[in-house]
Design a protein around this motif. Structure first.
Motif, PDB file in Angstrom:
ATOM      1  N   ILE A  77      45.333 -81.079  27.869  1.00 39.53           N
ATOM      2  CA  ILE A  77      44.426 -81.065  29.017  1.00 39.53           C
ATOM      3  C   ILE A  77      45.126 -80.425  30.221  1.00 39.53           C
ATOM      4  N   ALA A 119      39.378 -77.211  29.645  1.00 38.25           N
ATOM      5  CA  ALA A 119      39.171 -78.650  29.844  1.00 38.25           C
ATOM      6  C   ALA A 119      38.635 -78.925  31.243  1.00 38.25           C
ATOM      7  N   ARG A 120      39.224 -78.299  32.261  1.00 31.87           N
ATOM      8  CA  ARG A 120      38.782 -78.554  33.636  1.00 31.87           C
ATOM      9  C   ARG A 120      37.318 -78.182  33.828  1.00 31.87           C
ATOM     10  N   ASN A 145      35.035 -77.876  31.566  1.00 27.60           N
ATOM     11  CA  ASN A 145      34.177 -78.754  30.768  1.00 27.60           C
ATOM     12  C   ASN A 145      34.028 -80.139  31.390  1.00 27.60           C
ATOM     13  N   ILE A 146      35.130 -80.663  31.916  1.00 33.34           N
ATOM     14  CA  ILE A 146      35.063 -81.977  32.570  1.00 33.34           C
ATOM     15  C   ILE A 146      34.056 -81.911  33.724  1.00 33.34           C
ATOM     16  N   GLY A 184      30.437 -83.661  33.324  1.00 32.74           N
ATOM     17  CA  GLY A 184      30.294 -84.732  34.310  1.00 32.74           C
ATOM     18  C   GLY A 184      29.052 -84.545  35.168  1.00 32.74           C
ATOM     19  N   ILE A 224      32.794 -88.841  29.420  1.00 29.11           N
ATOM     20  CA  ILE A 224      33.875 -87.957  28.978  1.00 29.11           C
ATOM     21  C   ILE A 224      35.126 -88.762  28.674  1.00 29.11           C
ATOM     22  N   LEU A 283      39.134 -88.254  27.534  1.00 23.25           N
ATOM     23  CA  LEU A 283      40.216 -87.293  27.336  1.00 23.25           C
ATOM     24  C   LEU A 283      41.257 -87.943  26.443  1.00 23.25           C
ATOM     25  N   ILE A 302      44.268 -87.611  36.875  1.00 24.48           N
ATOM     26  CA  ILE A 302      43.057 -87.199  36.169  1.00 24.48           C
ATOM     27  C   ILE A 302      42.034 -88.344  36.130  1.00 24.48           C
ATOM     28  N   PHE A 340      38.851 -88.216  38.151  1.00 25.10           N
ATOM     29  CA  PHE A 340      37.796 -87.252  37.845  1.00 25.10           C
ATOM     30  C   PHE A 340      36.596 -87.897  37.150  1.00 25.10           C
ATOM     31  N   VAL A 393      36.699 -89.828  34.330  1.00 23.34           N
ATOM     32  CA  VAL A 393      36.841 -89.733  32.879  1.00 23.34           C
ATOM     33  C   VAL A 393      37.623 -90.947  32.373  1.00 23.34           C
TER      34      VAL A 393
END
Lengths: 316, 426
Positions: A165, A171-172, A174-175, A179, A185, A187, A198, A201, A203
């Motif tokens: 990640i 990944a960023r 997609n997050i 979201g 989500i 990880l 992280i 965020f 997640v």
């Protein structure tokens, strides 16, 4: 129908309705591409320059194909071999390009924020094809379209993103996108490959695959860069595969109909077992590539529309 | 020479920590009398301060003047004028020039250039190791004789602990001051931001704030071993403060400074990769910023500096990771510091304790005080006057300030060095 952006620099500035607009258009392009419908008029007369400061075959080909299907004049500039090596700064490159009056500029750069910097200096629409560890918006959009088509929706899904990640712009983006569309989500990865802070965020973070994959609808694997394999972030390739590689045993923790995704190119036997990648009942990896072209067609069409519209109708 | 008398002044006294109306008489470049506000004497030049603040001139440790080597970025003339305009009466220059100031000969060049061109006092520092390479110590004795006020490798950490411990031991024998940058060098290698949510969001290579404490811990251990006089150039994180406090309590000869930007900006100001906000160490979180502001108010962090670092446009107009670090600050140091005063976090006497008094004490200079016998290095300023900063109007040759377009308060009305006015009308 709304899409008010001048550039596509990332997922972060997009409103969910803009994401939906883009995906709807891409969805119809995906169907038409399968039927072989032509759209040479959409970008006719426009010039698209692909400027890749970092190696890429797949993304560059996808953007090139998307532009050509819509009738744009497409030019590829391999920037690694070019003047950057001769000491030209990014700004000078931008100004040089600007003088050629392109309409669409597709840029990939190894440094975070470099595409934003370039966008500030040119008059055309800029599409970010990946900047450092920051964003890769078209990848997230094509992943979203693939999920939407496979699952019939893009909300209230439980989605696991697994692997490196920390160094992943995929990944960023997609997050951010998943979201915004109100998905759950998770990880999963070794702590050395997890970015600091992280948790903020929105997640859930897991260090154990079995735990993290429990009952998810989507398993998204990330590529592990070769240079990160030897001792620096993880002890070895084989230990990584043992603990974090996606194989049938680990996949059993996900929902029975969970789909498996990978942005490519894959390291078979490192982050994903070859049999899983090729399992047509689970893997949508080939479809991701297909959606990539459709999403890029949609993105370029929407940006070209805004480009042609009067300036005051488009928000900067 | 006729005496000068400053009347109707709001005297900012960092020794007594008072802020009250009074008058100051200057005779032969020195303060000869500090009195309550009196009548206008006939026998002296009168400067009517009209209720504005009069404080000891700022002593700024760690100014980069890009001579020799990069005079297009900053010269002694431009830095000297910028300092005068900013109320700074002494600049303590860094040796990280091209070449580094690591021999008595190069030091002499700096002194000569400063003498010719700068209206303010210039006290040059010299490198601690040759070429700032961290391998062999410089001729600390000769350099000291030639006028080096302190020894530092600037933003390079002497990674080899054996080399550093010997340099500290040798410096102690000469009672020389060593100034060090505190960043664990390997952990912070390649970092452009402080690790945390913001750096992760922006995808920037980042270093934990803990890297500062690690380096400080090592240096404190070496101070216990060697007994040297030591100043940490910039303490910018909350996690480093308890270690600093303990070291001071244990009686080590340690002081700490901080750059003005780390007191007034945080990591979020980087926003969309704005490279004028790229500093070394990187900007910290708001929690860290609040902690260090409090530490300055409490006197735990002793000194506020500009960490003036001129960079040309080319070295800043790059992707964030590739861009050069540092910001110019000679002219914005005081208005930026006044933000802390206007936010009621630090009062003016304590601000000038950190800007003027403490650096003078550390360098064993007589300035930084409003006392009889002290040199008449003075700054007269209006702490409230609002303005919007336009970087193109800075006197520095380089314009890389993070405060471009910022609304600030505080205008320098006059600057005096040894009783001679070098800035302002009159």
């Amino acid at each position: 129908m709304t899409f008010r952006q001048r550039h596509l620099l990332g997922i972060e500035p997009l409103h969910p309705s803009e994401i939906a607009t883009l995906l709807d258009l891409a969805d119809s392009y995906a169907d038409q591409n399968r039927r072989g419908v032509q759209h040479k008029d959409v970008l006719a007369g426009l010039t698209q320059i692909n400027m890749f400061f970092e190696n890429s075959t797949r993304t560059q080909a996808s953007f090139e194909l998307a532009g050509k299907r819509l009738g744009a004049d497409v030019m590829n500039m391999g920037m690694q071999a070019s003047s950057i090596k001769k000491g030209e700064t990014l700004i000078d490159t931008a100004l040089t390009l600007n003088a050629m009056h392109p309409d669409l500029l597709v840029v990939r750069h190894p440094h975070s924020g470099a595409v934003d910097l370039l966008a500030q200096k040119v008059n055309c629409a800029v599409l970010n094809a990946g900047d450092g560890r920051h964003e890769h918006p078209t990848q997230a959009l094509l992943d979203a379209l693939t999920i939407r088509r496979a699952k019939g929706r893009l909300h209230r899904l439980s989605i696991a993103i697994c692997g490196d990640i920390a160094h992943s712009r995929v990944a960023r983006s997609n997050i951010m996108l998943l979201g915004k569309m109100e998905n759950r989500i998770r990880l999963i990865g070794p702590p050395t490959l997890m970015p600091t802070g992280i948790g903020a965020f929105g997640v859930e973070v897991f260090e154990d695959m079995a735990e993290g994959l429990k009952d998810v609808d989507v398993v998204m694997m990330l590529r592990l860069q070769k240079e990160r394999m030897d001792g620096g972030f993880i002890p070895s390739e084989r230990e990584y595969f043992h603990r974090y590689g996606l194989d049938a045993a680990k996949l059993r923790h996900a929902k029975p109909d969970a789909i498996v995704m990978h942005p490519g190119p894959m390291n078979r036997g490192v982050e994903i077992d070859g049999n899983i990648a090729d399992d047509i009942n689970r893997s949508v990896i080939q479809e991701q590539v297909e959606m990539g072209v459709a999403v890029r067609m949609a993105a370029m069409e929407l940006l070209a529309r805004n480009l042609r519209a009067k300036p005051q109708e488009v928000m900067a | 020479m006729t005496d000068t008398i400053f009347i109707n002044a709001r005297l900012i006294d960092p020794v007594a920590l008072t802020d009250q109306t009074g008058a100051i008489r200057v005779t032969d470049g020195k303060i000869s009398e500090v009195t309550e506000n009196g009548a206008r004497p006939k026998d002296a030049n009168v400067v009517d301060c009209a209720g504005m603040c009069l404080a000891p001139g700022i002593v700024d440790i760690g100014v980069k003047v890009s001579e020799p080597g990069e005079r297009h970025k900053e010269s002694f003339r431009s830095a000297g004028r910028a300092a005068a305009a900013g109320g700074i009466t002494t600049i303590v220059t860094r040796p990280d020039t091209l070449p580094a100031i690591d021999t008595p000969e190069t030091l002499e060049f700096v002194e000569r250039r400063a003498q010719q061109d700068a209206p303010v006092h210039v006290l040059p520092m010299a490198a601690l190791t040759k070429g700032r390479d961290g391998r062999e110590m410089t001729e600390i004795g000769f350099l000291q004789d030639a006028g080096a006020i302190a020894f530092t490798d600037c933003d390079r950490v002497v990674t080899n602990t054996k080399v550093f411990s010997r340099a500290l031991t040798y410096a102690r024998s000469l009672d020389a001051l060593v100034i060090a940058h505190v960043q664990e060098p390997i952990l912070s290698d390649g970092a452009a931001a402080t690790s945390g949510k913001f750096a992760s969001l922006r995808g920037l290579p980042a270093v934990s704030a803990m890297a500062e404490r690690m380096a400080l811990d090592r240096d404190i251990s070496l101070l216990e071993m060697t007994g040297a006089r030591y100043h940490a150039d910039q303490i910018t994180t909350a996690r480093a403060l308890p270690a600093l406090e303990r070291a001071k309590r244990n009686g080590l000869h340690i002081t700490a400074g901080i750059g003005i930007h780390h007191l007034t900006l945080n990591e979020l100001d980087v926003s969309d990769y704005r490279t004028f906000f790229k500093l070394k160490p990187p900007l910290r979180s708001e929690e860290d910023r609040n902690a260090v502001v409090q530490a300055v108010a409490d006197g735990l962090i002793d000194i506020i500096s500009s960490m003036h670092t001129p960079q040309d446009e080319e070295s800043k107009r790059l992707p964030f990771e590739e861009a050069a670090s540092g910001a110019v600050a000679l002219e914005t140091l005081l208005p930026a510091a006044l933000r802390l005063y206007h936010a009621e976090q630090i009062d003016l006497p304590r601000l000038f304790r950190a800007l003027s008094l403490n650096p003078s004490k550390l360098l064993r200079r007589p300035g930084g005080r409003l006392q009889k016998g002290a040199p008449a290095d003075l700054v007269l300023f209006d702490p409230d006057a609002p303005f919007q900063l336009d970087r193109s109007r800075l006197l520095s040759k380089s314009k890389n300030t993070p405060f471009d377009g910022a609304r600030m308060q505080g205008k320098v009305l006059g600057t005096w060095v040894d009783g001679t006015r070098i800035w302002g009308d009159g």
